[in-house]
Design a protein around this motif. Structure first.
Motif, PDB file in Angstrom:
ATOM      1  N   ARG A  94       0.829  -1.196   0.000  1.00 32.17           N
ATOM      2  CA  ARG A  94       0.000   0.000   0.000  1.00 32.17           C
ATOM      3  C   ARG A  94       0.848   1.223   0.000  1.00 32.17           C
ATOM      4  NH1 ARG A  94      -3.440  -0.892   5.291  1.00 32.17           N
ATOM      5  NH2 ARG A  94      -3.992  -2.968   4.821  1.00 32.17           N
ATOM      6  N   SER A  95       0.337   2.262  -0.611  1.00 27.58           N
ATOM      7  CA  SER A  95       1.102   3.479  -0.548  1.00 27.58           C
ATOM      8  C   SER A  95       0.239   4.675  -0.335  1.00 27.58           C
ATOM      9  CB  SER A  95       1.905   3.658  -1.807  1.00 27.58           C
ATOM     10  OG  SER A  95       1.094   3.714  -2.893  1.00 27.58           O
ATOM     11  N   ALA A  96      -0.980   4.637  -0.568  1.00 30.48           N
ATOM     12  CA  ALA A  96      -1.723   5.855  -0.357  1.00 30.48           C
ATOM     13  C   ALA A  96      -2.307   5.828   1.011  1.00 30.48           C
ATOM     14  CB  ALA A  96      -2.802   5.997  -1.387  1.00 30.48           C
ATOM     15  N   GLY A  97      -3.099   6.805   1.406  1.00 28.82           N
ATOM     16  CA  GLY A  97      -3.366   6.934   2.796  1.00 28.82           C
ATOM     17  C   GLY A  97      -4.726   6.590   3.235  1.00 28.82           C
ATOM     18  N   ARG A  98      -4.974   6.858   4.441  1.00 31.10           N
ATOM     19  CA  ARG A  98      -6.223   6.511   5.079  1.00 31.10           C
ATOM     20  C   ARG A  98      -6.943   7.699   5.618  1.00 31.10           C
ATOM     21  NH1 ARG A  98      -3.344   1.686   8.293  1.00 31.10           N
ATOM     22  NH2 ARG A  98      -2.739   0.671   6.427  1.00 31.10           N
ATOM     23  N   ARG A  99      -8.258   7.648   5.606  1.00 34.91           N
ATOM     24  CA  ARG A  99      -9.029   8.751   6.143  1.00 34.91           C
ATOM     25  C   ARG A  99      -9.240   8.568   7.619  1.00 34.91           C
ATOM     26  NH1 ARG A  99     -14.184   8.776   2.421  1.00 34.91           N
ATOM     27  NH2 ARG A  99     -14.726  10.392   3.870  1.00 34.91           N
ATOM     28  N   PRO A 100      -9.428   9.706   8.324  1.00 33.97           N
ATOM     29  CA  PRO A 100      -9.697   9.576   9.749  1.00 33.97           C
ATOM     30  C   PRO A 100     -10.904   8.700   9.962  1.00 33.97           C
ATOM     31  CG  PRO A 100      -9.251  11.850   9.186  1.00 33.97           C
ATOM     32  CD  PRO A 100      -9.322  11.077   7.899  1.00 33.97           C
ATOM     33  N   SER A 101     -10.825   7.860  10.982  1.00 39.11           N
ATOM     34  CA  SER A 101     -11.877   6.911  11.221  1.00 39.11           C
ATOM     35  C   SER A 101     -12.761   7.328  12.376  1.00 39.11           C
ATOM     36  CB  SER A 101     -11.236   5.559  11.531  1.00 39.11           C
ATOM     37  OG  SER A 101     -12.017   4.816  12.376  1.00 39.11           O
ATOM     38  N   ALA A 102     -13.946   6.732  12.393  1.00 37.72           N
ATOM     39  CA  ALA A 102     -14.824   6.942  13.541  1.00 37.72           C
ATOM     40  C   ALA A 102     -14.257   6.180  14.717  1.00 37.72           C
ATOM     41  CB  ALA A 102     -16.222   6.439  13.211  1.00 37.72           C
ATOM     42  N   VAL A 103     -14.869   6.388  15.865  1.00 39.28           N
ATOM     43  CA  VAL A 103     -14.378   5.720  17.068  1.00 39.28           C
ATOM     44  C   VAL A 103     -14.403   4.213  16.850  1.00 39.28           C
ATOM     45  CG1 VAL A 103     -14.821   5.322  19.503  1.00 39.28           C
ATOM     46  CG2 VAL A 103     -15.215   7.568  18.512  1.00 39.28           C
ATOM     47  N   ALA A 104     -13.297   3.547  17.156  1.00 39.58           N
ATOM     48  CA  ALA A 104     -13.226   2.098  16.973  1.00 39.58           C
ATOM     49  C   ALA A 104     -14.170   1.430  17.957  1.00 39.58           C
ATOM     50  CB  ALA A 104     -11.799   1.602  17.191  1.00 39.58           C
ATOM     51  N   GLY A 136     -15.011  -1.332  13.516  1.00 37.98           N
ATOM     52  CA  GLY A 136     -15.239   0.068  13.170  1.00 37.98           C
ATOM     53  C   GLY A 136     -13.985   0.838  12.845  1.00 37.98           C
ATOM     54  N   ALA A 137     -12.810   0.224  12.956  1.00 33.70           N
ATOM     55  CA  ALA A 137     -11.559   0.944  12.723  1.00 33.70           C
ATOM     56  C   ALA A 137     -11.340   1.227  11.246  1.00 33.70           C
ATOM     57  CB  ALA A 137     -10.382   0.144  13.277  1.00 33.70           C
ATOM     58  N   ASP A 138     -10.653   2.332  10.963  1.00 32.59           N
ATOM     59  CA  ASP A 138     -10.209   2.690   9.618  1.00 32.59           C
ATOM     60  C   ASP A 138      -8.696   2.498   9.597  1.00 32.59           C
ATOM     61  OD1 ASP A 138      -9.401   3.906   7.243  1.00 32.59           O
ATOM     62  OD2 ASP A 138     -10.908   5.489   7.365  1.00 32.59           O
ATOM     63  N   HIS A 139      -8.219   1.609   8.724  1.00 28.40           N
ATOM     64  CA  HIS A 139      -6.791   1.319   8.661  1.00 28.40           C
ATOM     65  C   HIS A 139      -6.036   2.209   7.678  1.00 28.40           C
ATOM     66  CE1 HIS A 139      -6.530  -2.144  11.423  1.00 28.40           C
ATOM     67  NE2 HIS A 139      -7.822  -2.196  11.171  1.00 28.40           N
ATOM     68  N   GLY A 140      -6.699   3.225   7.154  1.00 30.21           N
ATOM     69  CA  GLY A 140      -6.008   4.347   6.562  1.00 30.21           C
ATOM     70  C   GLY A 140      -5.781   4.391   5.082  1.00 30.21           C
ATOM     71  N   TRP A 141      -5.925   3.280   4.355  1.00 33.33           N
ATOM     72  CA  TRP A 141      -5.724   3.327   2.915  1.00 33.33           C
ATOM     73  C   TRP A 141      -6.882   4.098   2.277  1.00 33.33           C
ATOM     74  CZ3 TRP A 141      -2.062   2.728  -0.471  1.00 33.33           C
ATOM     75  CH2 TRP A 141      -2.379   2.569  -1.818  1.00 33.33           C
ATOM     76  N   PRO A 142      -6.625   5.014   1.335  1.00 35.12           N
ATOM     77  CA  PRO A 142      -5.357   5.284   0.671  1.00 35.12           C
ATOM     78  C   PRO A 142      -4.596   6.498   1.210  1.00 35.12           C
ATOM     79  CG  PRO A 142      -7.107   6.232  -0.618  1.00 35.12           C
ATOM     80  CD  PRO A 142      -7.753   5.621   0.603  1.00 35.12           C
ATOM     81  N   GLU A 143      -4.882   6.970   2.397  1.00 32.27           N
ATOM     82  CA  GLU A 143      -4.174   8.133   2.939  1.00 32.27           C
ATOM     83  C   GLU A 143      -2.816   7.767   3.513  1.00 32.27           C
ATOM     84  OE1 GLU A 143      -5.309  11.146   2.452  1.00 32.27           O
ATOM     85  OE2 GLU A 143      -7.073  10.260   1.500  1.00 32.27           O
ATOM     86  N   VAL A 144      -2.672   6.538   3.982  1.00 32.03           N
ATOM     87  CA  VAL A 144      -1.441   6.129   4.662  1.00 32.03           C
ATOM     88  C   VAL A 144      -1.058   4.737   4.184  1.00 32.03           C
ATOM     89  CG1 VAL A 144      -0.361   5.625   6.879  1.00 32.03           C
ATOM     90  CG2 VAL A 144      -2.021   7.483   6.712  1.00 32.03           C
ATOM     91  N   GLU A 145       0.216   4.511   3.970  1.00 35.08           N
ATOM     92  CA  GLU A 145       0.760   3.186   3.713  1.00 35.08           C
ATOM     93  C   GLU A 145       1.769   2.899   4.807  1.00 35.08           C
ATOM     94  OE1 GLU A 145       2.910   2.777   0.116  1.00 35.08           O
ATOM     95  OE2 GLU A 145       3.156   0.608   0.298  1.00 35.08           O
TER      96      GLU A 145
END
Length: 437
Positions: A12-22, A309-318
């Motif tokens: 992965r290389s792009a990032g992840r969006r902020p996630s809601a509360v896990a 419920g977690a956001d692991h960040g792709w494509p904002e973060v790799e």
């Protein structure tokens, strides 16, 4: 956004969006199924040799920087009289390797039946094969097998992928199984009853998962909570991964009949976690932690701990570095040339990941953790040790790894999938044993 490389296990290389509360992970404590003998783990691999990129000569994966993991003293405080179900074993040694079966064509998924045989999917041939402990190979036939072959469109990384056995079957007799396949319209999950080597008519359990020539996800596994977890990919459309309305780039959680499982973040949705590029491995530690292996794009492959419920960040973060933006960081990362992790298996002492491009069986040691921190993503990294490379370059591209009923691990390799360099006998099942150092 970068398109990434068109290969299994791309990083992965792009990032992840902020996630809601896990949300809290609804995972019961795993009893380890009685599969792992104390001090010895046996592993079996479907293997074949591939000379693509040179195998790493030393582990290059690294756990997420964190406070030191629990020491043996901290693991047995007076307040916790019962021993942790996780053993702290920093390194192991491969004790033996032996063939179980040979001659498999692009195997992808592997699941053990109650009678001890393994059910293996053949990605491109869209067929199912039963593998006995004696090396016997039996083709699965019947109306269900015909329906799967007719429905599957094998192209690129798509085809007949994951397989899992529905819990609750008797040691002998019919058993229900589920498979993940790429159809003309989508990726979907089918369910059917296997009686001997005959598969009955199929029914659709889950449909509408985005499909593509690459990044189709495809792993199936029933968790310790009894629900079916389905891993999906972003199909090179990175905007799907963070979108809660899409089934692409997710880990899904459904009942054995395909309905959204109770306790999901959105009761009407099968989505469990999001922000994934291409997850192809999932498994649970004896203390309930859910681990997932994910292909990165150009920089970092990942091992993640899943929280509802977690956001692991792709494509904002790799890779690492997304926690400050509300994402959940991986607990271990690898350079993209060293891993391309597909399937994984978890024992009481480690997470074993099958590496495609890296041609390595990676082991990430488990460390005992305070049960009170299991739902805290910030504490995840303290629960693993430094990754260790096993079988580096010895058996080619490794596709899947599962714990067998006798405590061995069976690993499928993909030297016949068009990207490896097969030798006579590929692809094969190997049985490997390791011992604690």
């Amino acid at each position: 956004m970068p398109a990434g490389r068109p290969r299994d296990g791309a990083r992965r290389s792009a990032g992840r969006r902020p996630s809601a509360v896990a949300h809290r992970l609804v995972a019961h404590r795993l009893v380890a199924h009685g599969l792992v003998a104390h001090g010895v783990v046996a592993l079996a691999l479907v293997a074949g040799c591939s000379p693509d990129a040179p195998a790493p000569t030393a582990p290059t994966a690294s756990p997420t920087p964190s406070a030191p993991g629990p020491t043996s003293t901290a693991a047995t405080p007076a307040a916790q009289p019962d021993a942790s179900p996780v053993r702290d074993v920093p390194t192991v040694t491969v004790a033996s390797v032996q063939d179980v079966a040979t001659g498999l064509d692009a195997p992808w998924g592997l699941a053990f039946l109650p009678d001890g045989r393994a059910l293996v999917t053949l990605r491109d041939a869209a067929g199912l094969v039963l593998v006995g402990g004696d090396g016997s190979l039996t083709d699965v036939t019947g109306p269900g097998a015909d329906e799967i072959a007719d429905a599957t469109v094998a192209r690129g990384e798509g085809g007949l992928l994951g397989v899992a056995v529905v819990p609750g079957a008797a040691p002998s007799g019919p058993v229900d199984v589920v498979v993940y396949l790429t159809s003309r319209q989508d990726n979907r999950v089918l369910r059917a009853t296997l009686d001997g080597a005959t598969l009955g008519p199929t029914r659709v359990l889950l449909e509408g998962v985005p499909k593509g020539s690459n990044h189709n996800g495809g792993r199936l596994a029933f968790g310790p909570d009894g629900y079916l977890y389905v891993t999906t990919g972003d199909t090179y459309t990175t905007s799907l991964a963070p979108d809660p309305g899409s089934l692409g780039g997710k880990v899904l959680r459904v009942t054995a009949d395909g309905a959204p499982a109770p306790g999901n973040p959105d009761p009407a949705s099968p989505v469990w976690t999001r922000g994934h590029r291409n997850v192809q491995g999932i498994g649970w530690a004896p203390d309930g932690r859910a681990f997932a292996a994910e292909f990165g794009q150009d920089t970092w492959d990942e091992l993640n701990v899943l929280h509802a419920g977690a956001d692991h960040g792709w494509p904002e973060v790799e890779g690492q570095g997304g926690a400050g933006q509300g994402f959940v960081d991986p607990v271990a990362v690898w350079a993209t040339s060293d891993a391309s992790p597909s399937g994984l298996a978890v024992t009481d002492e480690g997470v074993y990941l099958a590496g495609l491009r890296g041609r390595t069986l990676w082991r990430v040691p488990l460390r005992p953790v305070d049960p009170a921190t299991l739902d805290d993503p910030a504490a995840d990294a303290s629960g693993v040790g430094t990754p260790q490379a096993l079988l580096a370059g010895e058996h080619g591209r490794l596709r899947a790894v599962e714990v067998a009923p006798d405590g061995s691990l069976w690993v499928l390799t993909n030297n016949t999938d068009g990207r490896g360099d097969p030798v006579p006998g590929d692809d094969r099942v190997l049985r490997v044993t390791v011992r604690d150092d």
